[in-house]
Write a protein that holds these residues in place. Sequence first.
Motif, mmCIF file in Angstrom:
data_model
loop_
_atom_site.group_PDB
_atom_site.id
_atom_site.type_symbol
_atom_site.label_atom_id
_atom_site.label_comp_id
_atom_site.label_asym_id
_atom_site.label_seq_id
_atom_site.Cartn_x
_atom_site.Cartn_y
_atom_site.Cartn_z
ATOM 1 N N MET A 31 0.846 -1.191 0.000
ATOM 2 C CA MET A 31 0.000 0.000 0.000
ATOM 3 C C MET A 31 0.882 1.241 0.000
ATOM 4 S SD MET A 31 -3.143 -1.051 -0.083
ATOM 5 C CE MET A 31 -4.158 0.313 0.357
ATOM 6 N N ALA A 32 0.325 2.311 -0.561
ATOM 7 C CA ALA A 32 1.042 3.582 -0.602
ATOM 8 C C ALA A 32 0.023 4.713 -0.590
ATOM 9 C CB ALA A 32 1.891 3.673 -1.860
ATOM 10 N N THR A 33 0.459 5.857 -0.145
ATOM 11 C CA THR A 33 -0.362 7.051 -0.237
ATOM 12 C C THR A 33 -0.002 7.735 -1.545
ATOM 13 O OG1 THR A 33 -0.409 7.275 2.162
ATOM 14 C CG2 THR A 33 -0.963 9.227 0.858
ATOM 15 N N VAL A 34 -1.010 7.950 -2.400
ATOM 16 C CA VAL A 34 -0.795 8.492 -3.732
ATOM 17 C C VAL A 34 -1.403 9.891 -3.811
ATOM 18 C CG1 VAL A 34 -1.264 8.134 -6.189
ATOM 19 C CG2 VAL A 34 -0.846 6.172 -4.695
ATOM 20 N N ASP A 35 -0.661 10.808 -4.426
ATOM 21 C CA ASP A 35 -1.107 12.194 -4.587
ATOM 22 C C ASP A 35 -1.762 12.343 -5.951
ATOM 23 O OD1 ASP A 35 -1.395 14.908 -4.999
ATOM 24 O OD2 ASP A 35 0.512 15.401 -4.087
ATOM 25 N N PHE A 36 -3.047 12.702 -5.951
ATOM 26 C CA PHE A 36 -3.781 12.954 -7.194
ATOM 27 C C PHE A 36 -3.900 14.462 -7.388
ATOM 28 C CE2 PHE A 36 -5.228 8.808 -5.824
ATOM 29 C CZ PHE A 36 -5.322 8.081 -7.000
ATOM 30 N N GLY A 37 -2.771 15.113 -7.625
ATOM 31 C CA GLY A 37 -2.787 16.554 -7.847
ATOM 32 C C GLY A 37 -3.261 17.335 -6.638
ATOM 33 N N GLY A 38 -2.900 16.888 -5.461
ATOM 34 C CA GLY A 38 -3.268 17.601 -4.248
ATOM 35 C C GLY A 38 -4.203 16.820 -3.343
ATOM 36 N N VAL A 39 -4.867 15.823 -3.868
ATOM 37 C CA VAL A 39 -5.746 14.964 -3.081
ATOM 38 C C VAL A 39 -5.022 13.635 -2.891
ATOM 39 C CG1 VAL A 39 -7.954 13.756 -3.024
ATOM 40 C CG2 VAL A 39 -7.805 16.046 -4.019
ATOM 41 N N THR A 40 -4.865 13.182 -1.639
ATOM 42 C CA THR A 40 -4.151 11.931 -1.395
ATOM 43 C C THR A 40 -5.125 10.814 -1.039
ATOM 44 O OG1 THR A 40 -3.778 12.498 0.911
ATOM 45 C CG2 THR A 40 -2.041 13.077 -0.660
ATOM 46 N N LYS A 41 -4.803 9.617 -1.529
ATOM 47 C CA LYS A 41 -5.601 8.426 -1.244
ATOM 48 C C LYS A 41 -4.654 7.246 -1.109
ATOM 49 C CE LYS A 41 -9.622 10.075 -3.749
ATOM 50 N NZ LYS A 41 -10.781 9.725 -4.507
ATOM 51 N N PRO B 240 5.282 -3.084 -8.425
ATOM 52 C CA PRO B 240 6.183 -3.028 -7.269
ATOM 53 C C PRO B 240 7.423 -2.177 -7.527
ATOM 54 C CG PRO B 240 6.315 -5.155 -8.357
ATOM 55 C CD PRO B 240 5.180 -4.415 -8.995
ATOM 56 N N GLU B 241 7.706 -1.872 -8.805
ATOM 57 C CA GLU B 241 8.863 -1.047 -9.133
ATOM 58 C C GLU B 241 8.609 0.444 -8.931
ATOM 59 O OE1 GLU B 241 6.855 -2.597 -11.204
ATOM 60 O OE2 GLU B 241 6.597 -1.524 -13.075
ATOM 61 N N ALA B 242 7.367 0.831 -8.652
ATOM 62 C CA ALA B 242 7.028 2.256 -8.497
ATOM 63 C C ALA B 242 7.819 2.868 -7.348
ATOM 64 C CB ALA B 242 5.533 2.408 -8.251
ATOM 65 N N GLN B 243 8.335 4.066 -7.614
ATOM 66 C CA GLN B 243 9.112 4.805 -6.622
ATOM 67 C C GLN B 243 8.441 6.149 -6.359
ATOM 68 O OE1 GLN B 243 12.082 3.587 -5.164
ATOM 69 N NE2 GLN B 243 11.377 1.720 -6.183
ATOM 70 N N ILE B 244 8.768 6.748 -5.247
ATOM 71 C CA ILE B 244 8.239 8.070 -4.902
ATOM 72 C C ILE B 244 8.579 9.049 -6.015
ATOM 73 C CG2 ILE B 244 8.448 10.012 -3.294
ATOM 74 C CD1 ILE B 244 8.947 7.929 -1.091
ATOM 75 N N GLY B 245 7.581 9.810 -6.471
ATOM 76 C CA GLY B 245 7.770 10.810 -7.511
ATOM 77 C C GLY B 245 7.425 10.307 -8.901
ATOM 78 N N GLU B 246 7.175 9.022 -9.061
ATOM 79 C CA GLU B 246 6.801 8.478 -10.362
ATOM 80 C C GLU B 246 5.280 8.477 -10.502
ATOM 81 O OE1 GLU B 246 10.400 5.592 -11.620
ATOM 82 O OE2 GLU B 246 8.921 4.686 -10.292
ATOM 83 N N TYR B 247 4.829 8.280 -11.727
ATOM 84 C CA TYR B 247 3.403 8.325 -12.022
ATOM 85 C C TYR B 247 2.881 6.936 -12.368
ATOM 86 C CZ TYR B 247 3.992 13.355 -12.333
ATOM 87 O OH TYR B 247 4.265 14.656 -12.055
ATOM 88 N N THR B 248 1.643 6.661 -11.922
ATOM 89 C CA THR B 248 0.981 5.400 -12.257
ATOM 90 C C THR B 248 -0.446 5.687 -12.676
ATOM 91 O OG1 THR B 248 0.135 4.988 -10.042
ATOM 92 C CG2 THR B 248 2.340 4.143 -10.532
ATOM 93 N N VAL B 249 -1.053 4.736 -13.353
ATOM 94 C CA VAL B 249 -2.486 4.786 -13.634
ATOM 95 C C VAL B 249 -3.160 3.995 -12.517
ATOM 96 C CG1 VAL B 249 -4.325 4.100 -15.212
ATOM 97 C CG2 VAL B 249 -2.162 4.956 -16.124
ATOM 98 N N ILE B 250 -4.130 4.614 -11.846
ATOM 99 C CA ILE B 250 -4.839 3.993 -10.726
ATOM 100 C C ILE B 250 -6.271 3.709 -11.147
ATOM 101 C CG2 ILE B 250 -5.589 4.256 -8.328
ATOM 102 C CD1 ILE B 250 -2.605 4.438 -8.423
ATOM 103 N N HIS B 251 -6.724 2.478 -10.877
ATOM 104 C CA HIS B 251 -8.124 2.130 -11.125
ATOM 105 C C HIS B 251 -8.629 1.346 -9.926
ATOM 106 C CE1 HIS B 251 -11.773 1.101 -13.187
ATOM 107 N NE2 HIS B 251 -11.566 -0.180 -12.926
ATOM 108 N N ALA B 252 -9.719 1.803 -9.361
ATOM 109 C CA ALA B 252 -10.377 1.136 -8.230
ATOM 110 C C ALA B 252 -9.397 0.887 -7.070
ATOM 111 C CB ALA B 252 -11.019 -0.155 -8.686
#
Length: 86
Positions: A1-11, A19-31
Motif C-alpha cells: 500500500m502507498a499514499t498516492v497524490d492525485f494533484g493535491g488529493v491523497t488516497k 512493485p517497481e514504483a518509486q516516490i515521484g513516479e506516475y501510475t495509472v490507478i483504477h479502483a
Amino acid sequence: MATVDFGGVTKDCCLAYVPEAQIGEYTVIHAGFAITMLDEDSALQTLKLFDEIGLLEEELGVPDQIAIVDKRTRREIGLQAGGGTS
C-alpha cells in the motif's frame, strides 16, 4: 500500500501490480490499484486534459489551486488553477 497524490488529493492505493514504483513516479490507478507506470510527460498531459474538461474536480475534488512540484528536488515550483478553471 502507498499514499498516492492525485494533484493535491491523497488516497491510499495498492502497488502490488507495479512493485517497481518509486516516490515521484506516475501510475495509472483504477479502483484503488496502480495498474501500470506512466512517464511524466504523459501524466502531465493527461492531468491537464482532465483539468480542462473538469474531470479532476468531479472525480477527485481537487482544490482551486494545485501545487506543481519539481520531481527531482520535491520543491514546489508554482501553482496551477484546478477544477477546470485554467
